[in-house]
Write a protein that holds these residues in place. Structure first.
Motif, PDB file in Angstrom:
ATOM      1  N   UNK A 167       0.813  -1.217   0.000  1.00 21.97           N
ATOM      2  CA  UNK A 167       0.000   0.000   0.000  1.00 21.97           C
ATOM      3  C   UNK A 167       0.846   1.267   0.000  1.00 21.97           C
ATOM      4  N   UNK A 168       1.890   1.265   0.839  1.00 22.92           N
ATOM      5  CA  UNK A 168       2.683   2.474   1.062  1.00 22.92           C
ATOM      6  C   UNK A 168       4.054   2.323   0.417  1.00 22.92           C
ATOM      7  N   UNK A 169       4.534   3.403  -0.200  1.00 21.27           N
ATOM      8  CA  UNK A 169       5.862   3.400  -0.828  1.00 21.27           C
ATOM      9  C   UNK A 169       6.674   4.572  -0.310  1.00 21.27           C
ATOM     10  N   UNK A 212      -0.847   0.671  -8.317  1.00 19.19           N
ATOM     11  CA  UNK A 212      -1.826   0.500  -7.253  1.00 19.19           C
ATOM     12  C   UNK A 212      -1.439   1.007  -5.885  1.00 19.19           C
ATOM     13  N   UNK A 213      -0.285   1.631  -5.754  1.00 21.67           N
ATOM     14  CA  UNK A 213       0.100   2.187  -4.452  1.00 21.67           C
ATOM     15  C   UNK A 213      -0.677   3.477  -4.204  1.00 21.67           C
ATOM     16  N   UNK A 214      -1.224   3.594  -3.006  1.00 17.94           N
ATOM     17  CA  UNK A 214      -2.078   4.741  -2.690  1.00 17.94           C
ATOM     18  C   UNK A 214      -1.430   5.761  -1.765  1.00 17.94           C
ATOM     19  N   UNK A 215      -0.353   5.368  -1.095  1.00 18.31           N
ATOM     20  CA  UNK A 215       0.292   6.295  -0.167  1.00 18.31           C
ATOM     21  C   UNK A 215       1.784   6.351  -0.440  1.00 18.31           C
ATOM     22  N   UNK A 216       2.338   7.554  -0.434  1.00 18.91           N
ATOM     23  CA  UNK A 216       3.781   7.720  -0.554  1.00 18.91           C
ATOM     24  C   UNK A 216       4.303   8.474   0.666  1.00 18.91           C
ATOM     25  N   UNK A 217       5.513   8.117   1.060  1.00 13.16           N
ATOM     26  CA  UNK A 217       6.186   8.797   2.165  1.00 13.16           C
ATOM     27  C   UNK A 217       7.475   9.390   1.613  1.00 13.16           C
TER      28      UNK A 217
END
Length: 457
Positions: A167-169, A212-217
């Protein structure tokens, strides 16, 4: 995978010939120590190997090539880096051993003389990892590629198109630091600030969004300095661009220096709806005298002002921090000042660290080092306070609706459960029979359990 001993010389075979002889691809195993930046860089190096036809295997497995991405932030990190290099050599004495990263940068001479290490690559040149490994394979001579990092002005281009999380990258946007805090070795191992081209960041995020990743940090060594070494570019410019990318629901900022927080900056980011109201502001001490010895460039009054700016712009933002206890010269009064300041701020979470002497830094040369027992005692006191204020923060969300991006599915007591995080980075568990992984849904919080919230949808 077949566990077959091979001679290093056979790695010279082409991929097809190697497979025909051994019935498998050449294998690479990696191990990462340290920060999120290191983790990102390891994943990027793994992609480079995979694209070149290598197979990535677990570090405990027997591999042809071991890459240890080292850390040197503390003396303990140095020790762990050496231990993992030794572990690789003992797992397969015929393997190629590669030391890369911060410890390799600062201990290049020691590693150069270590007969078990075949390649030493410093903080730069990770994007050449495959080229350098294959150069060693073909020529057989030890390789030491460690630049004078203090003179490096270019950002090393290194990319990822997939990550281990679903989900998160994490996205690396800059490298290096110009702060020179008195306890920190990082400016000497990572060099001065170097920002990544905005177009490169945007391209990578677009690629991950399509997958499909929805969140990035956004991460880096000192992301508050992003763009300061470039013309007409700033962190807010990058955030405005990323906020428009379709498929990305959340943009989370990594650790920030307090001085980045101004009325204008917060006004701009609060207008960007994908920016998460979670701010990790590195405090390090709640005492002005200690902050001065640390060479931190703000006072507690200034820090308090920054927190108030954030709280005026957001409802219940999560404000987390790092605090070092037992810094050289820290008196009982100074520690008590920190405790009082922590209570005054009301953080949602604190990472507590006992000061660790780092050779080569000004703080390590001080004669007023603190007794280890006192450091441990202060760490326990602050950690206990952290649990109390964390619980106070979580209590605010009981019987409230929160938006959760669900990441992980697990079975607890025979029931299917999902864990995810709110925008302000609170972990939430729900029991649900449907597959809600990688979905952003509203949940009603009913109770606190351990260090997370329990909700229903």
């Amino acid at each position: 995978m077949k566990d077959i001993n091979i001679d290093k010389a056979d790695l010279k075979l082409g991929n097809k010939e190697f497979y025909e002889k051994y019935g498998r691809n050449k294998t690479v195993s990696t191990h990462t120590l340290g920060c999120k930046v290191n983790q990102y860089e390891t994943e990027a190096m793994e992609e480079l190997f995979e694209k070149a036809g290598y197979e990535i295997v677990d570090f405990k497995d027997k591999a042809d090539i071991y890459v240890v991405n080292t850390c040197t932030v503390t003396n303990v990190a140095d020790k762990k880096s050496r231990q993992m290099l030794s572990k690789a050599e003992h797992t397969n004495e015929n393997a190629i051993i590669v030391a890369v990263g911060c410890y390799a940068q600062i201990a290049k001479d020691k590693l150069e003389n270590d007969k078990n290490i075949d390649l030493v690559i410093g903080s730069n040149n990770k994007n050449r990892i495959v080229e350098l490994v294959e150069e060693y394979i073909n020529e057989g001579n030890k390789i030491n590629v460690v630049e004078d990092i203090g003179k490096t002005t270019r950002y090393e281009n290194i990319f990822i198109s997939k990550v281990n999380e679903k989900t998160r990258a994490y996205i690396k946007i800059q490298d290096g630091c110009n702060q020179f805090c008195s306890y920190c070795i990082i400016p000497y191992t990572r060099g001065r600030i170097r920002s990544r081209e905005m177009s490169s960041v945007v391209d990578e995020v677009n690629t991950l969004a399509r997958k499909g990743y929805h969140e990035i940090v956004l991460t880096g060594i000192h992301i508050a300095s992003y763009g300061k070494d470039m013309a007409n570019t700033s962190l807010i410019d990058l955030l405005i661009k990323l906020n428009t990318i379709k498929g990305i629901l959340r943009i989370r900022l990594g650790s920030l220096e307090p001085n980045l927080i101004t009325d204008e900056f917060v006004k701009q980011i609060s207008a960007l709806k994908k920016i998460c109201p979670h701010f990790h502001l590195s405090l390090q001490s709640g005492c002005d005298e200690t902050l001065k010895r640390m060479n931190r460039k703000y006072t507690t009054d200034q820090f308090f002002e920054k927190v108030n700016i954030i709280r005026k712009a957001y409802d219940n933002p999560s404000i987390t921090t790092d605090i070092i206890v037992g810094f050289p010269g820290e008196t009982d009064k100074e520690f008590n000042d920190t405790m009082d300041f922590v209570k005054k701020i009301g953080f949602s979470g604190i990472h507590v660290f006992k000061y660790s002497m780092r050779k080569g830094t000004p703080a390590a040369a001080r004669k007023d080092q603190i007794n280890p027992k006192i450091k441990t005692e202060r760490s326990h006191i602050l950690s206990s306070e952290e649990k109390r204020i964390r619980n106070d923060f979580l209590q605010k969300f009981i019987n409230k609706d929160v938006v959760v991006l669900f990441e992980e599915e697990t079975i607890i007591d025979g029931k299917k459960c999902y864990f995810g995080f709110t925008e302000n980075y609170i972990k939430v568990k729900v029991i649900n029979d449907n597959n809600i992984q990688n979905q952003q849904l509203k949940a009603t919080i009913v109770k606190i359990e351990n260090d997370y919230l329990v909700g229903s949808i």
